[in-house]
Scaffold this motif. Structure first.
Motif, short mmCIF file in Angstrom:
data_model
loop_
_atom_site.label_atom_id
_atom_site.label_comp_id
_atom_site.label_asym_id
_atom_site.label_seq_id
_atom_site.Cartn_x
_atom_site.Cartn_y
_atom_site.Cartn_z
N ASP A 130 42.55 37.93 49.04
CA ASP A 130 41.72 37.64 47.87
C ASP A 130 40.59 38.63 47.67
OD1 ASP A 130 43.28 35.31 47.41
OD2 ASP A 130 42.03 34.19 48.82
N LEU A 131 40.82 39.90 47.99
CA LEU A 131 39.79 40.93 47.80
C LEU A 131 39.48 41.10 46.32
CD1 LEU A 131 38.02 43.20 49.06
CD2 LEU A 131 39.93 44.75 48.62
N ARG A 132 38.19 41.05 46.00
CA ARG A 132 37.73 41.33 44.64
C ARG A 132 36.88 42.59 44.70
NH1 ARG A 132 35.09 35.92 42.62
NH2 ARG A 132 34.16 36.04 44.68
N CYS A 133 36.84 43.31 43.60
CA CYS A 133 36.06 44.54 43.54
C CYS A 133 35.13 44.50 42.33
CB CYS A 133 36.97 45.76 43.43
SG CYS A 133 38.03 46.00 44.87
N SER A 134 33.90 44.96 42.53
CA SER A 134 32.90 44.97 41.46
C SER A 134 32.05 46.22 41.54
CB SER A 134 31.98 43.75 41.57
OG SER A 134 32.67 42.57 41.26
N LEU A 154 38.05 44.64 37.33
CA LEU A 154 36.86 44.73 38.18
C LEU A 154 35.73 43.89 37.61
CD1 LEU A 154 36.87 48.58 38.76
CD2 LEU A 154 37.87 46.82 40.22
N GLY A 155 34.89 43.39 38.50
CA GLY A 155 33.69 42.68 38.08
C GLY A 155 32.54 43.65 37.98
N VAL A 156 31.40 43.11 37.58
CA VAL A 156 30.18 43.93 37.49
C VAL A 156 28.99 43.07 37.90
CG1 VAL A 156 29.82 43.46 35.03
CG2 VAL A 156 28.86 45.53 36.04
N ALA A 157 28.07 43.68 38.61
CA ALA A 157 26.80 43.05 38.95
C ALA A 157 25.72 44.02 38.49
CB ALA A 157 26.69 42.81 40.46
N ARG A 159 21.28 44.51 37.50
CA ARG A 159 19.91 44.00 37.55
C ARG A 159 19.48 43.67 36.13
NH1 ARG A 159 16.39 48.25 38.95
NH2 ARG A 159 17.35 48.32 40.97
N GLU A 160 18.82 42.53 36.00
CA GLU A 160 18.22 42.15 34.73
C GLU A 160 16.84 41.59 35.04
OE1 GLU A 160 20.08 39.16 31.83
OE2 GLU A 160 20.71 41.16 31.16
N GLN A 161 15.82 42.39 34.80
CA GLN A 161 14.44 42.10 35.15
C GLN A 161 14.33 41.88 36.65
OE1 GLN A 161 13.36 38.97 32.44
NE2 GLN A 161 13.29 40.36 30.70
N THR A 162 14.00 40.67 37.12
CA THR A 162 13.81 40.44 38.55
C THR A 162 14.99 39.73 39.20
OG1 THR A 162 12.71 38.34 38.14
CG2 THR A 162 11.30 40.32 38.28
N THR A 163 16.12 39.73 38.54
CA THR A 163 17.29 39.04 39.07
C THR A 163 18.53 39.90 38.91
OG1 THR A 163 18.47 36.94 39.01
CG2 THR A 163 17.82 37.86 36.90
N PHE A 164 19.65 39.44 39.40
CA PHE A 164 20.93 40.11 39.22
C PHE A 164 21.88 39.17 38.51
CE2 PHE A 164 20.96 44.17 41.36
CZ PHE A 164 19.81 44.12 42.12
N VAL A 165 22.69 39.72 37.64
CA VAL A 165 23.72 38.97 36.93
C VAL A 165 25.05 39.42 37.50
CG1 VAL A 165 24.82 38.54 34.70
CG2 VAL A 165 22.32 38.77 34.84
N LEU A 166 25.89 38.46 37.86
CA LEU A 166 27.22 38.75 38.39
C LEU A 166 28.27 38.31 37.39
CD1 LEU A 166 26.86 37.39 42.04
CD2 LEU A 166 26.61 39.73 41.26
N VAL A 167 29.16 39.21 37.06
CA VAL A 167 30.31 38.87 36.22
C VAL A 167 31.54 39.11 37.08
CG1 VAL A 167 31.55 39.32 34.08
CG2 VAL A 167 29.06 39.60 34.16
N SER A 168 32.21 38.04 37.44
CA SER A 168 33.35 38.09 38.33
C SER A 168 34.53 38.79 37.67
CB SER A 168 33.73 36.66 38.72
OG SER A 168 34.90 36.66 39.48
N PRO A 169 35.35 39.49 38.45
CA PRO A 169 36.50 40.17 37.87
C PRO A 169 37.52 39.21 37.25
CG PRO A 169 36.53 40.39 40.26
CD PRO A 169 35.24 39.72 39.89
N ASP A 170 37.61 38.01 37.77
CA ASP A 170 38.60 37.07 37.25
C ASP A 170 38.04 36.16 36.16
OD1 ASP A 170 37.04 36.15 39.33
OD2 ASP A 170 38.65 35.17 40.41
N THR A 171 36.74 36.22 35.92
CA THR A 171 36.13 35.44 34.83
C THR A 171 35.19 36.36 34.07
OG1 THR A 171 34.36 34.72 36.31
CG2 THR A 171 36.26 33.24 36.07
N SER A 172 35.74 37.30 33.34
CA SER A 172 34.95 38.37 32.74
C SER A 172 33.90 37.90 31.76
CB SER A 172 35.87 39.38 32.07
OG SER A 172 36.57 38.75 31.03
N HIS A 173 34.00 36.69 31.24
CA HIS A 173 33.03 36.24 30.25
C HIS A 173 32.03 35.24 30.83
CE1 HIS A 173 35.16 38.54 27.32
NE2 HIS A 173 36.28 37.92 27.63
N GLN A 174 32.19 34.90 32.11
CA GLN A 174 31.24 33.98 32.74
C GLN A 174 30.32 34.80 33.64
OE1 GLN A 174 33.51 31.09 34.86
NE2 GLN A 174 34.44 30.22 33.05
N ALA A 175 29.06 34.49 33.58
CA ALA A 175 28.10 35.24 34.39
C ALA A 175 27.30 34.27 35.25
CB ALA A 175 27.16 36.04 33.50
#
Length: 180
Positions: A130-134, A154-157, A159-175
């Motif tokens: 279950d390796l995921r890549c971002s 691939l997902g993406v993480a 920085r947004e101001q003082t936090t990080f937003v994670l968008v999973s590779p398998d749920t591209s529209h959920q953060a």
């Protein structure tokens, strides 16, 4: 008729590997989990000019991201490529959610294309269920670049101001937003 089946008792010379053409003949494990490097310095000397200093922006980004992922265990992978006398080091691997991250200090198309290639290369050698890549970025990429990463699986993480937003590779529209 006598048939001899010979087995190597020592290191196989590169010229033999090249002659045989068998790229999967390895002398060591392909990928080994190693600790995340400690990025205690923000500057390093550059070789292209005397007295030149450069900022380790990717290292700082990685350190900040790890600090936000409280409760997660991070390592990295050392991928040995004996035929090329090369060892590739990944940026960070989150053991808790099986995600391999490639950090980039600049959010540009060329940098993201490089990250995609690196992650595709790494995941060929890192054998994790279950390796995921971002891709880890210092800011939100444009919609087109987010779509590019999503289409690449691939997902993406970022920085947004003082936090990080994670968008999973398998749920591209959920953060998922991480708060410090």
């Amino acid at each position: 008729m006598l048939v001899f089946r010979l087995l190597p008792v020592s290191v196989i010379p590169d010229r033999v590997v090249e002659l045989v053409g068998y790229s999967e003949m390895t002398r060591q494990p392909n990928a080994v989990s190693v600790p995340v490097e400690i990025n205690s310095t923000e500057f390093f000397e550059t070789a292209d000019r005397v007295g030149g200093l450069a900022v380790r922006r990717e290292s700082r980004l990685v350190d900040e991201f790890i600090a936000h992922r409280v409760g997660h265990n991070f390592t990295r992978w050392a991928i040995n490529l004996p035929a090329e006398h090369t060892r590739l080091l990944t940026d960070i691997y989150d053991e808790s959610d099986h995600t391999l991250y490639e950090a980039k200090a600049i959010v540009s198309r060329s940098d993201l294309r490089m990250a995609v290639g690196q992650l595709y290369d790494y995941r060929r050698h890192v054998h994790v269920d279950d390796l995921r890549c971002s891709v880890l970025l210092p800011e939100r990429p444009t919609a087109d670049l987010r779509d590019f990463l999503s289409d690449a699986g691939l997902g993406v993480a970022f920085r947004e101001q003082t936090t990080f937003v994670l968008v999973s590779p398998d749920t591209s529209h959920q953060a998922e937003q991480l708060h410090q």
